[in-house]
Write a protein that holds these residues in place. Structure first.
Motif, PDB file in Angstrom:
ATOM      1  N   LEU A  33       0.822  -1.210   0.000  1.00  0.00           N
ATOM      2  CA  LEU A  33       0.000   0.000   0.000  1.00  0.00           C
ATOM      3  C   LEU A  33       0.856   1.260   0.000  1.00  0.00           C
ATOM      4  O   LEU A  33       0.536   2.241  -0.684  1.00  0.00           O
ATOM      5  CB  LEU A  33      -0.914  -0.004   1.229  1.00  0.00           C
ATOM      6  N   GLY A  34       1.946   1.258   0.785  1.00  0.00           N
ATOM      7  CA  GLY A  34       2.821   2.425   0.815  1.00  0.00           C
ATOM      8  C   GLY A  34       3.458   2.700  -0.532  1.00  0.00           C
ATOM      9  O   GLY A  34       3.589   3.861  -0.956  1.00  0.00           O
ATOM     10  N   MET A  35       3.830   1.665  -1.243  1.00  0.00           N
ATOM     11  CA  MET A  35       4.402   1.829  -2.567  1.00  0.00           C
ATOM     12  C   MET A  35       3.356   2.339  -3.556  1.00  0.00           C
ATOM     13  O   MET A  35       3.624   3.209  -4.381  1.00  0.00           O
ATOM     14  CB  MET A  35       4.981   0.498  -3.045  1.00  0.00           C
ATOM     15  N   ALA A  36       2.129   1.808  -3.462  1.00  0.00           N
ATOM     16  CA  ALA A  36       1.071   2.215  -4.382  1.00  0.00           C
ATOM     17  C   ALA A  36       0.684   3.677  -4.178  1.00  0.00           C
ATOM     18  O   ALA A  36       0.310   4.366  -5.133  1.00  0.00           O
ATOM     19  CB  ALA A  36      -0.151   1.318  -4.203  1.00  0.00           C
ATOM     20  N   THR A  37       0.754   4.166  -2.942  1.00  0.00           N
ATOM     21  CA  THR A  37       0.394   5.557  -2.673  1.00  0.00           C
ATOM     22  C   THR A  37       1.286   6.519  -3.452  1.00  0.00           C
ATOM     23  O   THR A  37       0.813   7.504  -4.040  1.00  0.00           O
ATOM     24  CB  THR A  37       0.501   5.847  -1.163  1.00  0.00           C
ATOM     25  N   VAL A  38       2.582   6.233  -3.464  1.00  0.00           N
ATOM     26  CA  VAL A  38       3.519   7.074  -4.203  1.00  0.00           C
ATOM     27  C   VAL A  38       3.221   7.009  -5.700  1.00  0.00           C
ATOM     28  O   VAL A  38       3.159   8.040  -6.390  1.00  0.00           O
ATOM     29  CB  VAL A  38       4.968   6.634  -3.919  1.00  0.00           C
ATOM     30  N   ALA A  39       3.030   5.799  -6.220  1.00  0.00           N
ATOM     31  CA  ALA A  39       2.776   5.630  -7.652  1.00  0.00           C
ATOM     32  C   ALA A  39       1.474   6.301  -8.067  1.00  0.00           C
ATOM     33  O   ALA A  39       1.390   6.906  -9.155  1.00  0.00           O
ATOM     34  CB  ALA A  39       2.735   4.145  -8.001  1.00  0.00           C
ATOM     35  N   LEU A  40       0.454   6.216  -7.237  1.00  0.00           N
ATOM     36  CA  LEU A  40      -0.842   6.796  -7.578  1.00  0.00           C
ATOM     37  C   LEU A  40      -0.754   8.318  -7.655  1.00  0.00           C
ATOM     38  O   LEU A  40      -1.262   8.937  -8.606  1.00  0.00           O
ATOM     39  CB  LEU A  40      -1.873   6.384  -6.521  1.00  0.00           C
ATOM     40  N   SER A  41      -0.104   8.930  -6.677  1.00  0.00           N
ATOM     41  CA  SER A  41       0.038  10.391  -6.697  1.00  0.00           C
ATOM     42  C   SER A  41       0.824  10.846  -7.918  1.00  0.00           C
ATOM     43  O   SER A  41       0.446  11.820  -8.593  1.00  0.00           O
ATOM     44  CB  SER A  41       0.736  10.865  -5.416  1.00  0.00           C
ATOM     45  N   ALA A  42       1.918  10.155  -8.206  1.00  0.00           N
ATOM     46  CA  ALA A  42       2.749  10.529  -9.352  1.00  0.00           C
ATOM     47  C   ALA A  42       1.991  10.357 -10.662  1.00  0.00           C
ATOM     48  O   ALA A  42       2.068  11.204 -11.567  1.00  0.00           O
ATOM     49  CB  ALA A  42       4.026   9.702  -9.365  1.00  0.00           C
ATOM     50  N   GLN A  43       1.245   9.262 -10.796  1.00  0.00           N
ATOM     51  CA  GLN A  43       0.520   9.012 -12.041  1.00  0.00           C
ATOM     52  C   GLN A  43      -0.563  10.066 -12.275  1.00  0.00           C
ATOM     53  O   GLN A  43      -0.698  10.602 -13.381  1.00  0.00           O
ATOM     54  CB  GLN A  43      -0.111   7.619 -12.014  1.00  0.00           C
ATOM     55  N   VAL A  44      -1.329  10.363 -11.237  1.00  0.00           N
ATOM     56  CA  VAL A  44      -2.419  11.338 -11.392  1.00  0.00           C
ATOM     57  C   VAL A  44      -1.860  12.722 -11.668  1.00  0.00           C
ATOM     58  O   VAL A  44      -2.376  13.459 -12.519  1.00  0.00           O
ATOM     59  CB  VAL A  44      -3.317  11.339 -10.138  1.00  0.00           C
ATOM     60  N   PHE A  45      -0.795  13.093 -10.994  1.00  0.00           N
ATOM     61  CA  PHE A  45      -0.208  14.416 -11.259  1.00  0.00           C
ATOM     62  C   PHE A  45       0.345  14.478 -12.677  1.00  0.00           C
ATOM     63  O   PHE A  45       0.225  15.502 -13.356  1.00  0.00           O
ATOM     64  CB  PHE A  45       0.897  14.728 -10.252  1.00  0.00           C
ATOM     65  N   GLY A  46       0.952  13.389 -13.130  1.00  0.00           N
ATOM     66  CA  GLY A  46       1.464  13.381 -14.491  1.00  0.00           C
ATOM     67  C   GLY A  46       0.361  13.485 -15.534  1.00  0.00           C
ATOM     68  O   GLY A  46       0.564  14.074 -16.610  1.00  0.00           O
ATOM     69  N   MET A  47      -0.815  12.942 -15.231  1.00  0.00           N
ATOM     70  CA  MET A  47      -1.926  12.992 -16.177  1.00  0.00           C
ATOM     71  C   MET A  47      -2.644  14.336 -16.155  1.00  0.00           C
ATOM     72  O   MET A  47      -3.114  14.819 -17.190  1.00  0.00           O
ATOM     73  CB  MET A  47      -2.928  11.872 -15.869  1.00  0.00           C
ATOM     74  N   THR A  48      -2.740  14.955 -14.965  1.00  0.00           N
ATOM     75  CA  THR A  48      -3.540  16.179 -14.818  1.00  0.00           C
ATOM     76  C   THR A  48      -2.691  17.436 -14.717  1.00  0.00           C
ATOM     77  O   THR A  48      -3.203  18.541 -14.942  1.00  0.00           O
ATOM     78  CB  THR A  48      -4.428  16.080 -13.572  1.00  0.00           C
ATOM     79  N   ARG A  49      -1.421  17.282 -14.325  1.00  0.00           N
ATOM     80  CA  ARG A  49      -0.555  18.433 -14.045  1.00  0.00           C
ATOM     81  C   ARG A  49      -1.231  19.373 -13.055  1.00  0.00           C
ATOM     82  O   ARG A  49      -1.109  20.587 -13.144  1.00  0.00           O
ATOM     83  CB  ARG A  49      -0.213  19.188 -15.334  1.00  0.00           C
ATOM     84  N   SER A  50      -1.929  18.780 -12.088  1.00  0.00           N
ATOM     85  CA  SER A  50      -2.707  19.571 -11.139  1.00  0.00           C
ATOM     86  C   SER A  50      -2.639  18.935  -9.758  1.00  0.00           C
ATOM     87  O   SER A  50      -2.899  17.731  -9.603  1.00  0.00           O
ATOM     88  CB  SER A  50      -4.169  19.668 -11.594  1.00  0.00           C
ATOM     89  N   THR A  51      -2.297  19.752  -8.763  1.00  0.00           N
ATOM     90  CA  THR A  51      -2.356  19.283  -7.377  1.00  0.00           C
ATOM     91  C   THR A  51      -3.792  18.970  -6.982  1.00  0.00           C
ATOM     92  O   THR A  51      -4.052  18.069  -6.178  1.00  0.00           O
ATOM     93  CB  THR A  51      -1.770  20.349  -6.430  1.00  0.00           C
ATOM     94  N   PHE A  52      -4.728  19.708  -7.567  1.00  0.00           N
ATOM     95  CA  PHE A  52      -6.141  19.463  -7.273  1.00  0.00           C
ATOM     96  C   PHE A  52      -6.546  18.051  -7.706  1.00  0.00           C
ATOM     97  O   PHE A  52      -7.324  17.374  -7.024  1.00  0.00           O
ATOM     98  CB  PHE A  52      -7.023  20.493  -7.983  1.00  0.00           C
ATOM     99  N   GLY A  53      -6.015  17.607  -8.851  1.00  0.00           N
ATOM    100  CA  GLY A  53      -6.323  16.253  -9.297  1.00  0.00           C
ATOM    101  C   GLY A  53      -5.857  15.209  -8.299  1.00  0.00           C
ATOM    102  O   GLY A  53      -6.550  14.216  -8.051  1.00  0.00           O
ATOM    103  N   VAL A  54      -4.672  15.432  -7.724  1.00  0.00           N
ATOM    104  CA  VAL A  54      -4.167  14.524  -6.696  1.00  0.00           C
ATOM    105  C   VAL A  54      -5.046  14.596  -5.448  1.00  0.00           C
ATOM    106  O   VAL A  54      -5.347  13.581  -4.813  1.00  0.00           O
ATOM    107  CB  VAL A  54      -2.702  14.857  -6.351  1.00  0.00           C
ATOM    108  N   ALA A  55      -5.479  15.820  -5.092  1.00  0.00           N
ATOM    109  CA  ALA A  55      -6.331  15.997  -3.918  1.00  0.00           C
ATOM    110  C   ALA A  55      -7.670  15.281  -4.090  1.00  0.00           C
ATOM    111  O   ALA A  55      -8.236  14.763  -3.124  1.00  0.00           O
ATOM    112  CB  ALA A  55      -6.565  17.485  -3.653  1.00  0.00           C
ATOM    113  N   VAL A  56      -8.176  15.254  -5.329  1.00  0.00           N
ATOM    114  CA  VAL A  56      -9.446  14.563  -5.586  1.00  0.00           C
ATOM    115  C   VAL A  56      -9.305  13.079  -5.272  1.00  0.00           C
ATOM    116  O   VAL A  56     -10.219  12.460  -4.701  1.00  0.00           O
ATOM    117  CB  VAL A  56      -9.884  14.771  -7.050  1.00  0.00           C
ATOM    118  N   VAL A  57      -8.161  12.484  -5.621  1.00  0.00           N
ATOM    119  CA  VAL A  57      -7.925  11.078  -5.307  1.00  0.00           C
ATOM    120  C   VAL A  57      -7.977  10.864  -3.797  1.00  0.00           C
ATOM    121  O   VAL A  57      -8.613   9.927  -3.300  1.00  0.00           O
ATOM    122  CB  VAL A  57      -6.572  10.610  -5.864  1.00  0.00           C
TER     123      VAL A  57
END
Length: 441
Positions: A33-57
C-alpha cells in the motif's frame, strides 16, 4: 524496571496463532500500500498536471473509507468477521489489479483510477474495521496494549520504508509494475488470513453486563458510548484531536517561506512524526505495563498539544523537527492506550460499530482538519494556525481529564503471562476482552 521491559512486548505473537496471521498479513499489505500511494500520486499528477487532481484522489479515498468503515462496523457485529475480512481483502486486490491494467494501457483513463480508488477505499474501510473488531478475541485481555503497540510499530515502519521503495520502483519501471506488485501482496494477505478460524461476533445475554441494549442499529453504539464513561471520554477526546491534530498540510509553506529550506527539508519534516512513533513503539514495554493507563493517555494527549504549539513557535527547521518527533511519540502513546481501552471496555456485540466510529473520526478529521487549519492559516499565519491547533488539543485533554473521571481512573487487566498456557487460536477462543467486568477478572 529492567532494560528488557522497555522493549516492545511480542507476547501476542508467541501465544496467538491467529494474531500472528493478522500481523504478518498487515506487514505484507502495508509495504504494498505504501508503494502504491507514491505511484498513484505521481501518475495522477502526471496525467492532470494539477495538485487538485491529486487531492481529488485523496478525497475519494477518504470518503469511501469512511463509508466502508461505518458499513463494515455494522456488518462485523452481525456476521462472521473472518468471512467479511476475506471478502474485503480480496476486493482490494481486484482494485489494485484494475489500477495495474489501466496503467499498462497505451493511454491510462482518469475515470478508471477514480473508480478503482473508490472500490479500494470501500474494501479498506470494511477490512480495517473488521480486523480491529476481531483482534481482542485473539489475545488475552492483559495483552491488548502489547497488541496495539505491535500494530502501531508495523504501521510506522511501513510509512517510512515503503514510500521510498515505491519511489525507486516507480522511477525504474513506472506505475504499472508498482500497482501489480500491490495487487499481488494484497492477494497474499488474503491467503494468509485464510488461516483464521471462524470468528462470529460474541453473543451474550440481551442488554449485556454493561446494561446497554442492542437492537442491531448503528445508534446502539452511540448510546453505549454515552453511557460508558471510558469509551465516551475517548470518543469525545478523539473527535477533537482528530480535527486539530498534527497540521502536516502546513509543512510545505513553512519550509519554503519561513524555514528557507527545500524539498529535502520538507521530506525530513514529513518523516519526523514517524521517527517519534517508531521510537515509542519499539520501546513500548513501559506503556503496556502502565498502572494508570487512562491518566497516561490524557497526559500523552496534553503533551501532543504542547508539541504542536512548540512546532508553531519553533522558527527553525531543527526545533520544528524535534517538536514533531515529540508529537509523533506522544500520539503513539495515545493510540496504543486508546486501542487497548476501547477494546477492553466495549462488549464484543458492539465492538464493530464502536471501532467504526473511532475509524470514522480519524478519516473525517484528516479531511476536515486540513481545511480547518488552512483557513486559520489564512486568517493568522501558518505558525499561528499550528499554535491554535496545539492549544485546542491541550485544552481538550485538560477538560476531559477534569470532567470524565472514569477515563482518568481507567485501568487494564494486569495478569501475568502464563508461558505454559496453550497458544490462543489453537484451542478454545479466549473470553472476549471487551466483556465488561472488573479488571482483575
Amino acid at each position: 524496571m529492567r532494560a528488557g521491559d522497555l522493549l516492545v512486548d511480542i507476547g501476542p505473537l508467541r501465544t496467538s496463532r491467529d494474531f500472528r496471521a493478522i500481523f504478518i498479513a498487515r506487514v505484507v499489505s502495508l509495504f504494498g500500500l505504501g508503494m502504491a500511494t507514491v505511484a498513484l500520486s505521481a501518475q495522477v499528477f502526471g496525467m492532470t498536471r494539477s495538485t487538485f487532481g491529486v487531492a481529488v484522489v485523496g478525497m475519494i479515498m477518504s470518503v469511501t473509507v469512511l463509508v466502508g468503515s461505518l458499513w463494515g462496523g455494522w456488518m462485523a457485529d452481525r456476521t462472521d468477521r473472518r468471512t467479511l475480512i476475506l471478502w474485503a481483502r480480496g476486493s482490494a486486490a481486484l482494485a489494485f489489479a484494475g489500477l495495474a491494467v489501466n496503467a499498462f494501457l497505451p493511454t491510462a483513463e482518469l475515470w478508471a483510477i477514480y473508480l478503482c480508488v473508490a472500490w479500494d477505499g470501500l474494501a479498506t474501510g470494511v477490512s480495517v474495521t473488521a480486523l480491529m473488531a476481531v483482534a481482542p478475541t485473539l489475545v488475552r485481555p492483559d495483552q491488548l496494549p502489547a497488541a496495539g503497540a505491535l500494530i502501531s510499530l508495523t504501521g510506522e515502519i511501513g510509512s517510512v520504508t515503503a514510500p521510498f521503495i515505491g519511489g525507486v520502483l516507480l522511477a525504474a519501471s513506472g506505475p504499472g509494475p508498482v500497482f501489480a506488485f500491490t495487487a499481488v501482496t494484497t492477494g497474499i494477505t488474503t491467503l494468509l488470513l485464510l488461516r483464521l478460524r471462524p470468528l462470529p461476533p460474541f453473543k451474550d445475554e440481551e442488554g449485556g453486563p454493561d446494561g446497554a441494549e442492542d437492537s442491531g442499529s448503528p445508534l446502539a453504539a452511540f448510546r453505549f458510548a454515552v453511557r460508558n464513561r471510558v469509551v465516551g471520554g475517548l470518543v469525545a477526546l478523539g473527535g477533537v484531536t482528530a480535527l486539530f491534530n498534527m497540521p502536516v498540510v502546513l509543512f510545505p509553506e513553512l519550509v519554503y517561506t519561513e524555514f528557507g529550506g527545500g524539498d529535502v527539508m520538507l521530506g525530513v519534516l514529513y518523516t519526523a512524526p514517524a521517527c517519534g512513533a517508531i521510537l515509542v513503539s519499539a520501546t513500548s514495554g513501559w506503556i503496556t505495563r502502565a498502572a494508570r493507563p487512562g491518566r497516561l493517555l490524557l497526559t500523552a494527549a496534553f503533551v501532543g498539544g504542547l508539541a504542536i504549539i512548540g512546532f508553531g513557535l519553533s522558527g527553525s527547521a531543527a526545533v520544528a523537527f524535534a517538536m514533531l518527533v515529540v508529537g509523533g511519540a506522544a500520539g503513539t502513546v495515545y493510540e496504543i492506550l486508546e486501542y487497548a481501552l476501547v477494546q477492553h471496555n466495549t462488549p464484543d456485540r458492539l465492538r464493530g460499530r464502536i471501532v467504526s466510529v473511532i475509524t470514522a473520526q480519524g478519516t473525517a478529521g484528516d479531511v476536515v482538519g486540513d481545511v480547518e487549519v488552512a483557513l486559520v492559516a489564512r486568517w493568522f499565519s501558518p505558525a499561528g494556525a499550528a499554535i491554535v491547533n496545539g492549544a485546542v488539543c491541550a485544552a481538550a485533554a485538560l477538560v476531559v481529564a477534569a470532567t470524565v473521571p472514569g477515563l482518568r481512573r481507567a485501568t487494564l487487566p494486569r495478569e501475568e503471562p502464563d508461558d505454559d498456557a496453550p497458544p490462543t487460536g489453537d484451542g478454545e477462543a479466549p473470553v472476549p476482552a471487551g466483556d465488561i467486568r472488573p479488571a482483575a477478572a
